[in-house]
Design a protein around this motif. Structure first.
Motif, PDB file in Angstrom:
ATOM      1  N   VAL A  44       7.913  -6.894  15.283  1.00 55.92           N
ATOM      2  CA  VAL A  44       7.688  -5.744  16.164  1.00 55.92           C
ATOM      3  C   VAL A  44       6.720  -4.770  15.498  1.00 55.92           C
ATOM      4  N   ALA A  45       6.963  -4.493  14.197  1.00 55.41           N
ATOM      5  CA  ALA A  45       6.106  -3.544  13.484  1.00 55.41           C
ATOM      6  C   ALA A  45       4.682  -4.084  13.385  1.00 55.41           C
ATOM      7  N   ARG A  46       4.564  -5.401  13.248  1.00 59.90           N
ATOM      8  CA  ARG A  46       3.226  -5.990  13.125  1.00 59.90           C
ATOM      9  C   ARG A  46       2.483  -5.901  14.462  1.00 59.90           C
ATOM     10  N   VAL A  47       3.187  -6.162  15.566  1.00 58.83           N
ATOM     11  CA  VAL A  47       2.553  -6.027  16.877  1.00 58.83           C
ATOM     12  C   VAL A  47       2.109  -4.583  17.091  1.00 58.83           C
ATOM     13  N   GLN A  48       2.986  -3.653  16.712  1.00 60.69           N
ATOM     14  CA  GLN A  48       2.650  -2.227  16.806  1.00 60.69           C
ATOM     15  C   GLN A  48       1.384  -1.915  15.992  1.00 60.69           C
ATOM     16  N   LEU A  49       1.330  -2.485  14.785  1.00 64.26           N
ATOM     17  CA  LEU A  49       0.166  -2.261  13.917  1.00 64.26           C
ATOM     18  C   LEU A  49      -1.108  -2.814  14.560  1.00 64.26           C
ATOM     19  N   GLN A  69      -6.192 -10.490   7.545  1.00 62.94           N
ATOM     20  CA  GLN A  69      -6.221 -11.354   6.364  1.00 62.94           C
ATOM     21  C   GLN A  69      -6.209 -10.514   5.083  1.00 62.94           C
ATOM     22  N   LEU A  70      -7.034  -9.459   5.066  1.00 61.18           N
ATOM     23  CA  LEU A  70      -7.101  -8.607   3.872  1.00 61.18           C
ATOM     24  C   LEU A  70      -5.782  -7.872   3.675  1.00 61.18           C
ATOM     25  N   LEU A  71      -5.203  -7.401   4.791  1.00 69.77           N
ATOM     26  CA  LEU A  71      -3.920  -6.715   4.689  1.00 69.77           C
ATOM     27  C   LEU A  71      -2.851  -7.667   4.144  1.00 69.77           C
ATOM     28  N   ASP A  72      -2.834  -8.915   4.658  1.00 68.69           N
ATOM     29  CA  ASP A  72      -1.821  -9.862   4.206  1.00 68.69           C
ATOM     30  C   ASP A  72      -1.985 -10.158   2.719  1.00 68.69           C
ATOM     31  N   GLU A  73      -3.235 -10.250   2.288  1.00 73.60           N
ATOM     32  CA  GLU A  73      -3.453 -10.472   0.857  1.00 73.60           C
ATOM     33  C   GLU A  73      -2.985  -9.279   0.043  1.00 73.60           C
ATOM     34  N   LEU A  74      -3.278  -8.087   0.561  1.00 78.08           N
ATOM     35  CA  LEU A  74      -2.869  -6.877  -0.146  1.00 78.08           C
ATOM     36  C   LEU A  74      -1.348  -6.817  -0.279  1.00 78.08           C
TER      37      LEU A  74
ATOM     38  N   ASN B  26      -3.207   2.103   3.566  1.00 79.35           N
ATOM     39  CA  ASN B  26      -3.106   2.792   2.276  1.00 79.35           C
ATOM     40  C   ASN B  26      -1.703   2.650   1.708  1.00 79.35           C
ATOM     41  N   PRO B  27      -1.215   1.395   1.557  1.00 75.41           N
ATOM     42  CA  PRO B  27       0.179   1.262   1.131  1.00 75.41           C
ATOM     43  C   PRO B  27       0.395   1.954  -0.210  1.00 75.41           C
ATOM     44  N   GLY B  28       1.540   2.619  -0.333  1.00 78.68           N
ATOM     45  CA  GLY B  28       1.877   3.232  -1.609  1.00 78.68           C
ATOM     46  C   GLY B  28       1.305   4.618  -1.779  1.00 78.68           C
ATOM     47  N   ASP B  29       0.499   5.089  -0.828  1.00 77.99           N
ATOM     48  CA  ASP B  29      -0.081   6.419  -0.945  1.00 77.99           C
ATOM     49  C   ASP B  29       0.669   7.361   0.008  1.00 77.99           C
ATOM     50  N   ALA B  30       1.628   8.088  -0.564  1.00 76.76           N
ATOM     51  CA  ALA B  30       2.478   8.938   0.273  1.00 76.76           C
ATOM     52  C   ALA B  30       1.658  10.044   0.930  1.00 76.76           C
ATOM     53  N   GLN B  31       0.627  10.492   0.254  1.00 76.60           N
ATOM     54  CA  GLN B  31      -0.188  11.581   0.800  1.00 76.60           C
ATOM     55  C   GLN B  31      -0.936  11.120   2.047  1.00 76.60           C
ATOM     56  N   ALA B  32      -1.403   9.855   1.998  1.00 78.91           N
ATOM     57  CA  ALA B  32      -2.127   9.331   3.162  1.00 78.91           C
ATOM     58  C   ALA B  32      -1.204   9.319   4.370  1.00 78.91           C
ATOM     59  N   GLU B  33       0.056   8.951   4.152  1.00 79.03           N
ATOM     60  CA  GLU B  33       1.004   8.908   5.251  1.00 79.03           C
ATOM     61  C   GLU B  33       1.213  10.300   5.835  1.00 79.03           C
ATOM     62  N   GLU B  34       1.356  11.283   4.946  1.00 79.27           N
ATOM     63  CA  GLU B  34       1.564  12.664   5.367  1.00 79.27           C
ATOM     64  C   GLU B  34       0.357  13.155   6.181  1.00 79.27           C
ATOM     65  N   ARG B  35      -0.847  12.846   5.659  1.00 85.14           N
ATOM     66  CA  ARG B  35      -2.064  13.264   6.361  1.00 85.14           C
ATOM     67  C   ARG B  35      -2.143  12.583   7.715  1.00 85.14           C
ATOM     68  N   PHE B  36      -1.742  11.309   7.767  1.00 85.90           N
ATOM     69  CA  PHE B  36      -1.830  10.579   9.026  1.00 85.90           C
ATOM     70  C   PHE B  36      -0.884  11.179  10.053  1.00 85.90           C
ATOM     71  N   THR B  71       9.214   3.531  12.113  1.00 87.71           N
ATOM     72  CA  THR B  71       9.034   2.789  10.869  1.00 87.71           C
ATOM     73  C   THR B  71       7.757   1.974  10.954  1.00 87.71           C
ATOM     74  N   SER B  72       7.031   1.916   9.853  1.00 82.51           N
ATOM     75  CA  SER B  72       5.738   1.255   9.915  1.00 82.51           C
ATOM     76  C   SER B  72       5.837  -0.157   9.378  1.00 82.51           C
ATOM     77  N   TYR B  73       4.792  -0.912   9.642  1.00 78.96           N
ATOM     78  CA  TYR B  73       4.713  -2.303   9.215  1.00 78.96           C
ATOM     79  C   TYR B  73       4.936  -2.418   7.710  1.00 78.96           C
ATOM     80  N   ARG B  74       4.416  -1.426   6.998  1.00 78.25           N
ATOM     81  CA  ARG B  74       4.512  -1.456   5.547  1.00 78.25           C
ATOM     82  C   ARG B  74       5.952  -1.553   5.055  1.00 78.25           C
ATOM     83  N   ASP B  75       6.871  -0.882   5.780  1.00 83.20           N
ATOM     84  CA  ASP B  75       8.263  -0.874   5.334  1.00 83.20           C
ATOM     85  C   ASP B  75       8.817  -2.289   5.255  1.00 83.20           C
ATOM     86  N   TYR B  76       8.309  -3.181   6.134  1.00 80.93           N
ATOM     87  CA  TYR B  76       8.785  -4.560   6.134  1.00 80.93           C
ATOM     88  C   TYR B  76       7.912  -5.448   5.263  1.00 80.93           C
TER      89      TYR B  76
END
Lengths: 114, 306
Positions: A44-49, A69-74, B26-36, B71-76
């Motif tokens: 769900v979060a990925r579709v949202q993204l 692809q870059l995000l998945d690698e990251l 910007n995973p791991g950058d709490a400031q970026a999240e706040e700015r967003f 919740t964002s994609y990053r959390d998962y």
């Protein structure tokens, strides 16, 4: 776990053909077969993204696979770093952990500077 | 942003900032999240004409309408669930999270021995870069020239026909020596082409300003024209004015390249320049008494335009 109907009503701007195309492209990987897809929270979060990247950041579907692809690698890299941290936590002594946390060593820099 | 900014202006400004600050980028950058978050609420606010009117009149503040971001994609993606979206072929696929040994071995070099930068095994030498200035005609026709390197070696460099300014020639195995029996690097030679006194290159063609005498221009005749391949005899038609362009087919940059990339020879374009020099007294006397029936006015076009 939710089905495709619920997912589409939950995310504004999302249509079923979009989502099915993304699944065909392997951008979204739900459980189950076509007609009985089940989406976990990460799906769900990925579709949202993907919706945000496309609609708000104007990354069209030509460019999306590159971005994904870059995000998945990251994220793969980040998971490895987290796992590495966990492993180091289990495997090495407190003393070694403290030394790593203080890297580069303060004393050495001072010597070089003088 | 101006008070009267249009919806489109707001939207484009939002996109620009959102691309920079999106938390999943910007995973791991709490400031970026706040700015967003601020950005998203500002965008929401300004895109809604009703809310915007209330904001502009001071009824609500900029953060007043903020909703917590779901919740964002990053959390998962950062957690175990993210493995499902691991890139194909990543080390992660073969790795169950317990097998830290594999990971260390890939970090400490065992997985990277074949890459440049690894310190193990034979290493190819570095490429060396040089520049070489070639004479215009040498670059057009091709030549071989000797280059002395800083370390005393000499290289015979073959400059192929039709070499352009900025072309780089690669001499394999003439760079720095490798380590541990590694191959030598290459020598890369960037060619600068010196300008010519009267030829100019234009792709495959050569351009040339060609001085002709008054009598050659008026009466026509055969004259010798310099070309990159040597003099060529050309007929000038009678009554050729200054700026007349004459073409010598196939006398530009010579044919070059091989097989599929073969480029045919270009042409030479000569632009005539009628040159008086010091006028002969007889010519001066003739012109003084000359009363042509139709006195030409060479500035006719300028006068009618003014």
């Amino acid at each position: 776990m939710i089905g495709i109907d619920i997912l589409i009503t939950r995310i504004s701007g999302l249509t079923q053909p979009d989502l099915e195309r993304w699944i065909d492209n392997d951008w979204v990987r739900p459980h189950g077969a076509s007609g009985a897809y089940q989406f976990q929270e990460i799906d769900v979060a990925r579709v949202q993204l993907i919706c945000e990247l496309r609609d708000e950041l104007c990354i069209d579907e030509e460019a999306l696979p590159v971005v994904l692809q870059l995000l998945d690698e990251l994220y793969a890299m980040r998971r490895q770093i987290h796992d590495l941290g966990d492993a180091l936590d289990r495997l090495i002594s407190r003393e070694f952990q403290r030394a790593l946390a203080q890297h580069p060593p303060q004393g050495k820099d001072d010597e070089n500077a003088s | 942003m101006a008070r009267d900014a249009s919806l489109e202006t707001i939207r484009s400004a939002y996109r620009k900032l959102a691309k920079r600050h999106h938390p999943d980028l910007n995973p791991g950058d709490a400031q970026a999240e706040e700015r967003f978050k601020h950005l998203a609420s500002a965008h929401q606010l300004l895109s809604d004409p009703v809310k915007r009117a209330r904001f502009d009149s001071g009824e609500i503040d900029a953060t007043g309408q903020e909703k917590p971001r779901p919740t964002s994609y990053r959390d998962y993606a950062d957690g175990h669930a993210g493995r499902r979206y691991a890139p194909a072929g990543a080390a992660e696929d073969a790795w169950d999270g317990q097998d830290i040994g594999d990971m260390f071995s890939s970090m400490f070099g065992a997985g990277r021995t074949s890459r440049a930068g690894s310190r193990r095994g034979p290493r190819r030498g570095q490429d060396q870069h040089f520049t070489l200035t070639a004479q215009f005609l040498d670059a057009i026709n091709g030549t071989t020239t000797r280059l002395t390197l800083p370390d005393g070696r000499t290289l015979d460099v073959r400059i192929p026909p039709a070499t352009s300014d900025g072309d780089t020639l690669r001499l394999r195995g003439q760079g720095e020596p490798g380590d541990d029996d590694g191959a030598r690097g290459d020598a890369l030679i960037e060619i600068h082409v010196a300008p010519h006194a009267f030829f100019r290159r234009d792709g495959a063609d050569i351009r040339l300003d060609l001085p002709v005498s008054l009598s050659e221009a008026v009466l026509g005749g055969q004259i010798d024209v310099p070309t990159p391949g040597g003099k060529v005899r050309m007929r000038i038609p009678a009554g050729s004015d200054s700026l007349t362009q004459l073409r010598l087919r196939g006398r530009g940059v010579p044919e070059h390249g091989k097989n599929a990339s073969k480029v045919a020879a270009g042409d030479l374009y000569a632009t005539l320049r009628v040159t008086l020099g010091t006028p002969d007294p007889a010519l001066v006397a003739f012109l003084r008494d000359w009363k042509p029936d139709l006195a030409p006015n060479p500035r006719h076009a300028m006068e009618s335009a003014a």
